[in-house]
Motif scaffolding. Structure first.
Motif, PDB file in Angstrom:
ATOM      1  N   THR A 147      -3.723   5.199   4.159  1.00 11.66           N
ATOM      2  CA  THR A 147      -3.097   4.337   3.156  1.00 11.66           C
ATOM      3  C   THR A 147      -4.020   4.188   1.952  1.00 11.66           C
ATOM      4  O   THR A 147      -5.243   4.209   2.086  1.00 11.66           O
TER       5      THR A 147
ATOM      6  N   ALA B 159       2.033  -2.239 -10.163  1.00 12.98           N
ATOM      7  CA  ALA B 159       3.370  -1.747  -9.830  1.00 12.98           C
ATOM      8  C   ALA B 159       4.402  -2.430 -10.722  1.00 12.98           C
ATOM      9  O   ALA B 159       4.118  -3.468 -11.318  1.00 12.98           O
TER      10      ALA B 159
ATOM     11  N   GLU C  93       0.836  -1.195   0.000  1.00 11.48           N
ATOM     12  CA  GLU C  93       0.000   0.000   0.000  1.00 11.48           C
ATOM     13  C   GLU C  93       0.872   1.246   0.000  1.00 11.48           C
ATOM     14  O   GLU C  93       2.048   1.185   0.344  1.00 11.48           O
ATOM     15  N   VAL C  94       0.295   2.341  -0.404  1.00 16.73           N
ATOM     16  CA  VAL C  94       0.994   3.627  -0.350  1.00 16.73           C
ATOM     17  C   VAL C  94       0.514   4.344   0.909  1.00 16.73           C
ATOM     18  O   VAL C  94      -0.688   4.511   1.103  1.00 16.73           O
TER      19      VAL C  94
ATOM     20  N   SER D  67       0.823  -2.539   7.354  1.00 18.89           N
ATOM     21  CA  SER D  67       0.278  -1.190   7.173  1.00 18.89           C
ATOM     22  C   SER D  67      -0.587  -0.734   8.355  1.00 18.89           C
ATOM     23  O   SER D  67      -0.446   0.381   8.851  1.00 18.89           O
TER      24      SER D  67
ATOM     25  N   CYS E 296       5.271   6.847   1.322  1.00 23.84           N
ATOM     26  CA  CYS E 296       6.144   5.665   1.249  1.00 23.84           C
ATOM     27  C   CYS E 296       5.328   4.436   0.877  1.00 23.84           C
ATOM     28  O   CYS E 296       4.099   4.466   0.940  1.00 23.84           O
ATOM     29  N   PHE E 297       6.038   3.404   0.460  1.00 22.73           N
ATOM     30  CA  PHE E 297       5.389   2.125   0.175  1.00 22.73           C
ATOM     31  C   PHE E 297       5.568   1.217   1.385  1.00 22.73           C
ATOM     32  O   PHE E 297       6.621   1.215   2.005  1.00 22.73           O
TER      33      PHE E 297
END
Lengths: 119, 131
Positions: A96, A102, A11-12, A73, A66-67
């Motif tokens: 998130t 990706a 997740e970002v 998460s 960030c990833f």
């Protein structure tokens, strides 16, 4: 045959905090082995019109992106929330987002195993 | 500085999952610099609590102007607004109306679902009071 929709295994994470607090967020992330961090500078908008009149209507903010792998998460969101005292109103927020795809390199850099493109 | 206790990650995951809020969306608006105030005002009128503005630069088809052979990339602003999902459409509509986003080259607006969120106690409390 029914196509199976693959889910991104990471997740970002975006953290928005007051200017200067960004370094603390980065330190916390680095302590948790997250070294690929993007820091941006932005500004928030104050709620009160009185604040606008007196010239502090705009609040300088640090935005950290960030990833992070999916399994950690939630724990990290909670850790940032408690450690940076985000329970105080307008001190910042963390959330998130779920990306839809990706590159292989990114997955590898996050130590996510890719087996014949199935993961 | 605090570290994640990996033994407790599963427990924490469970506790956050209980409070997991699936009802938030992030609205992202990309607009020419100087127009972000109109966006935030329009979003507030429609029920949003505020936003965060980041500076950027555009490279789209409408940004290919050049002066003396030097290309100019107009400055842009990104506006991030966290909103309740049920209010999202109304807020996006207001934003489009306020800044004429339906005209070519004005900018764009999209939304993304938010997985986990923390630090918006004021929004939740406000919503509880209303209910």
């Amino acid at each position: 045959m029914k196509k199976q929709k693959m889910k991104c295994p990471f997740e970002v994470m975006i953290v928005i905090v007051n200017r200067g607090e960004g370094e603390n967020v980065i330190e916390l992330l680095e302590n948790n082995h997250i070294n690929q961090v993007l820091k941006l500078q932005g500004r928030g908008t104050a709620k009160s019109e009185m604040a606008d009149i007196f010239g502090f209507g705009v609040v300088e903010r640090d935005i950290i992106a960030c990833f992070i792998d999916e399994d950690r998460s939630k724990a990290l969101v909670e850790l940032i929330y408690t450690d940076l005292h985000l329970n105080v109103e307008h001190s910042g927020l963390v959330f998130t987002l779920q990306p839809s795809s990706a590159t292989l390199e990114l997955l590898e850099s996050l130590n996510i195993e890719v087996q014949n493109g199935k993961n | 500085m605090a570290k994640i206790n990996y033994d407790k990650v599963k427990e924490v995951n469970k506790s956050v999952a209980k409070t997991k809020n699936k009802e938030f969306d992030l609205i992202v608006v990309v607009i020419n610099r100087g127009f972000s105030d109109y966006i935030v005002d329009a979003a507030r009128d429609a029920g949003a609590s505020g936003g965060t503005i980041i500076n950027g630069r555009g490279t789209g088809v409408h940004e290919n102007d050049s002066v003396l052979g030097v290309k100019i990339h107009p400055e842009k602003e990104l506006v991030l607004i966290l909103v309740y999902r049920d209010k999202r459409n109304e807020i996006m509509k207001k934003i489009c109306e306020a800044s004429n986003l339906n005209d070519e080259g004005r900018g764009l607006c999209f939304s993304m679902p938010v997985s986990d969120i923390a630090g918006i106690n004021h929004l939740i409390n406000k919503n509880k009071k209303k209910k």
